[in-house]
Design an enzyme around this catalytic site. Structure first.
Site, PDB file in Angstrom:
ATOM      1  N   ILE A  41       0.628  -1.269  -0.047  1.00 39.87           N
ATOM      2  CA  ILE A  41       0.139  -0.044   0.036  1.00 39.87           C
ATOM      3  C   ILE A  41       0.798   1.226   0.163  1.00 39.87           C
ATOM      4  O   ILE A  41       0.644   2.219  -0.619  1.00 39.87           O
ATOM      5  CB  ILE A  41      -0.909   0.120   1.310  1.00 39.87           C
ATOM      6  CG1 ILE A  41      -2.025  -1.107   1.002  1.00 39.87           C
ATOM      7  CG2 ILE A  41      -1.650   1.604   1.267  1.00 39.87           C
ATOM      8  CD1 ILE A  41      -2.904  -0.981  -0.029  1.00 39.87           C
ATOM      9  N   GLY A 197      -6.987  12.454  10.946  1.00 39.25           N
ATOM     10  CA  GLY A 197      -5.662  11.939  11.269  1.00 39.25           C
ATOM     11  C   GLY A 197      -4.638  12.321  10.010  1.00 39.25           C
ATOM     12  O   GLY A 197      -5.089  13.143   9.044  1.00 39.25           O
ATOM     13  N   VAL A 287      -7.378   2.795   9.917  1.00 39.61           N
ATOM     14  CA  VAL A 287      -7.148   1.480   9.152  1.00 39.61           C
ATOM     15  C   VAL A 287      -7.356   0.331  10.256  1.00 39.61           C
ATOM     16  O   VAL A 287      -7.136   0.505  11.188  1.00 39.61           O
ATOM     17  CB  VAL A 287      -5.847   1.409   8.429  1.00 39.61           C
ATOM     18  CG1 VAL A 287      -5.717   2.602   7.212  1.00 39.61           C
ATOM     19  CG2 VAL A 287      -4.750   1.569   9.332  1.00 39.61           C
ATOM     20  N   ALA A 334       5.090   3.281   7.848  1.00 38.52           N
ATOM     21  CA  ALA A 334       5.955   2.632   6.983  1.00 38.52           C
ATOM     22  C   ALA A 334       7.530   2.523   7.533  1.00 38.52           C
ATOM     23  O   ALA A 334       8.021   1.101   7.411  1.00 38.52           O
ATOM     24  CB  ALA A 334       6.336   3.308   5.767  1.00 38.52           C
ATOM     25  N   HIS A 460      24.109  28.530   9.216  1.00 43.69           N
ATOM     26  CA  HIS A 460      23.344  29.467   9.097  1.00 43.69           C
ATOM     27  C   HIS A 460      23.501  29.995   7.607  1.00 43.69           C
ATOM     28  O   HIS A 460      24.282  30.005   7.032  1.00 43.69           O
ATOM     29  CB  HIS A 460      23.809  30.636  10.151  1.00 43.69           C
ATOM     30  CG  HIS A 460      23.024  31.941   9.619  1.00 43.69           C
ATOM     31  ND1 HIS A 460      21.829  32.120   9.980  1.00 43.69           N
ATOM     32  CD2 HIS A 460      23.720  32.985   9.151  1.00 43.69           C
ATOM     33  CE1 HIS A 460      21.508  33.422   9.762  1.00 43.69           C
ATOM     34  NE2 HIS A 460      22.521  33.971   9.136  1.00 43.69           N
TER      35      HIS A 460
END
Length: 481
Positions: A41, A197, A287, A334, A460
């Site tokens: 997925i 979410g 999920v 993941a 910087h």
């Protein structure tokens, strides 16, 4: 192809394929079972293609504010939904092929089909019981690898799928999951997003950038509920400035379907009910693990709330059976799956000094505009645990690089244990914070103290300078504010 292996991994998402590679590196005869697409997925329908969509949205946002950079665009900036989607799918296809290459390179057998346990250490692989939800590339023609396979160690990496609420089940037409939201055949004019979410907010942000009228409905008092409340409130303010409508402490109780629209009945905490009509609704209410049709019940595998129960090394209660990634429970990320898989296989291989998964050091990222990233405890959690803390904050509005980029809306927040100087939490909102957060993750893993962070030289001009300033602020030593 021999049917006996040292390790078989079921599922080829980020957790599965990375685990397979590490297994092969350790000299173990390895196979991976996949029923749809290499990469799972995340690569095909989640992490990667959504970032491609959000990149298009980011460029659209910049183009719409070109005048702020002293630039004038000749003509009108418009989004071609087909081309935007095509680019996203192309990114996935490129990486999908890359996973296949890695399997060949590491001499990992790929078994095409659907796996089911017949007994401990043995699976039978057959044709998938149902076709891919949203096919991207066709499964290779010919034999799918049907047959019986054995292994000393079998690792479940079957991932998760969208959760559906009773009565508001996605239908692929009017009520979408991330599958349909990822690949729209037209750009809706209005949209309701149910759930705030990471998935819900990312899609809400993308569609808003594309000019869609978006309303987000969240059950809890704050959006992105797992994030620090102060960061969440800042992000909400910025999202609302961009035109998102957000309703918290509310739930969708019913959805009425029209011929080409939906009407959501929204009930707020005080019991009042209103109706919102939109072209489409995205269901992003979480999920659930893919634990069905694997034969786990017959083996007596312990599960909890739709996920397989494991220890810190991926072991289940059944000898020789392990689980990693989304199917093994939250956080469903993941990078958590990848690291969990490496821990699991290195423990199997008997490597010394393998550390169990420490979920407190897993970063979370949400790629909306503005981005949100965090690691460790929120301020509320630290206080709830009775920790005596110091909190530092630094605003993007005081950072030269952020101002030069035209991205001066954001904040970095750090939380330290007052007694030990331990960094126990870091929370960010603003441009590119999903890239910055890893600095604090490394610091936490090295058990870096506040003194060491304050003596670290940051380049910087950079956005990363704000990380140090936030640490300095926690100790009353901030320099540029």
């Amino acid at each position: 192809m021999s049917n006996a292996y040292d390790v078989i991994i079921i599922g080829s998402g980020p957790g599965g394929y990375v685990t397979a590679i590490r297994s092969a590196q350790l000299g173990l005869k390895t196979a991976i079972v996949e029923r749809e697409h290499l990469g799972g997925i995340c690569l095909n329908w989640g992490c990667i293609p959504t970032k491609a969509l959000l990149r298009s949205a980011e460029i659209m946002d910049h183009a719409n504010h070109a005048k702020a950079y002293g630039l004038t665009l000749n003509g009108t900036m418009t989004a071609d939904v087909k081309d935007v989607v095509a680019r996203s799918r192309g990114v996935s296809q490129r990486l999908n092929g890359g996973v296949g290459f890695l399997m060949k390179k590491n001499k990992i057998d790929v078994i095409w089909g659907e796996a089911k346990f017949t007994k401990p250490g043995e699976i039978v692989v057959s044709a998938p019981s149902k076709p891919a939800v949203q096919p991207q590339n066709p499964v290779p023609k010919g034999t799918l690898g049907h047959g019986t396979y054995t292994a000393k160690h079998i690792i479940l990496a079957t991932g998760a799928r969208p959760r559906a609420l009773p009565g508001i089940e996605p239908d692929g037409k009017l009520i979408w999951t991330y599958f349909e939201a990822m690949k729209p055949d037209f750009m809706p004019k209005s949209l309701v997003v149910m759930g705030s979410g990471a998935i819900g907010i990312e899609f809400a942000s993308f569609y808003r950038s594309m000019g869609v009228d978006v309303t987000v409905i969240e059950l809890l008092p704050q959006i992105m509920p797992v994030e620090d409340a102060e960061i969440s409130a800042f992000a909400r303010k910025q999202l609302e400035k961009r035109g998102l409508k957000i309703v918290t402490d509310a739930k969708v109780t019913k959805v009425e379907k029209g011929s080409d629209s939906i009407t959501a009945h929204v009930e707020t905490k005080d019991g009042k009910v209103s109706q919102i009509t939109a072209d489409r609704l995205i269901s992003a209410v979480g999920v659930q693990g893919n634990i069905e049709n694997l034969g786990l019940e017959a083996l007596g595998v312990k599960t909890d709330r739709g996920c397989v129960v494991i220890d810190g090394y991926g072991k289940t209660n059944v000898a020789g059976l392990y689980a990693i990634g989304d199917v093994a429970g939250p956080p469903m990320l993941a990078h958590k799956a990848e690291h969990e898989g490496v821990i699991c296989i290195e423990k199997i291989a008997g490597l010394p000094h393998v550390h169990p998964m420490d979920k407190a050091k897993i970063p979370g990222c949400t790629y909306c505009n503005p981005q949100v990233a965090s690691v460790g405890m929120t301020e509320a959690k630290a206080k709830a645990e009775g920790r005596d803390i110091r909190v530092g904050r630094y605003s993007f509005a005081a950072n030269g690089k952020a101002i030069a980029l035209g991205e001066d809306q954001g904040m970095i927040k750090t939380i330290f244990d007052r007694k030990t100087g331990e960094l126990i939490g870091a929370h960010m909102v603003g441009a590119e914070v999903t890239e910055l957060i890893q600095g604090f993750v490394v610091a936490m893993n090295l058990e870096t103290t506040e003194e060491e962070l304050m003596h670290t030289i940051f380049p910087h001009p950079t956005l990363s300078e704000m990380m140090k300033e936030s640490v300095l602020d926690a100790y009353g030593r901030v320099l540029n504010a």
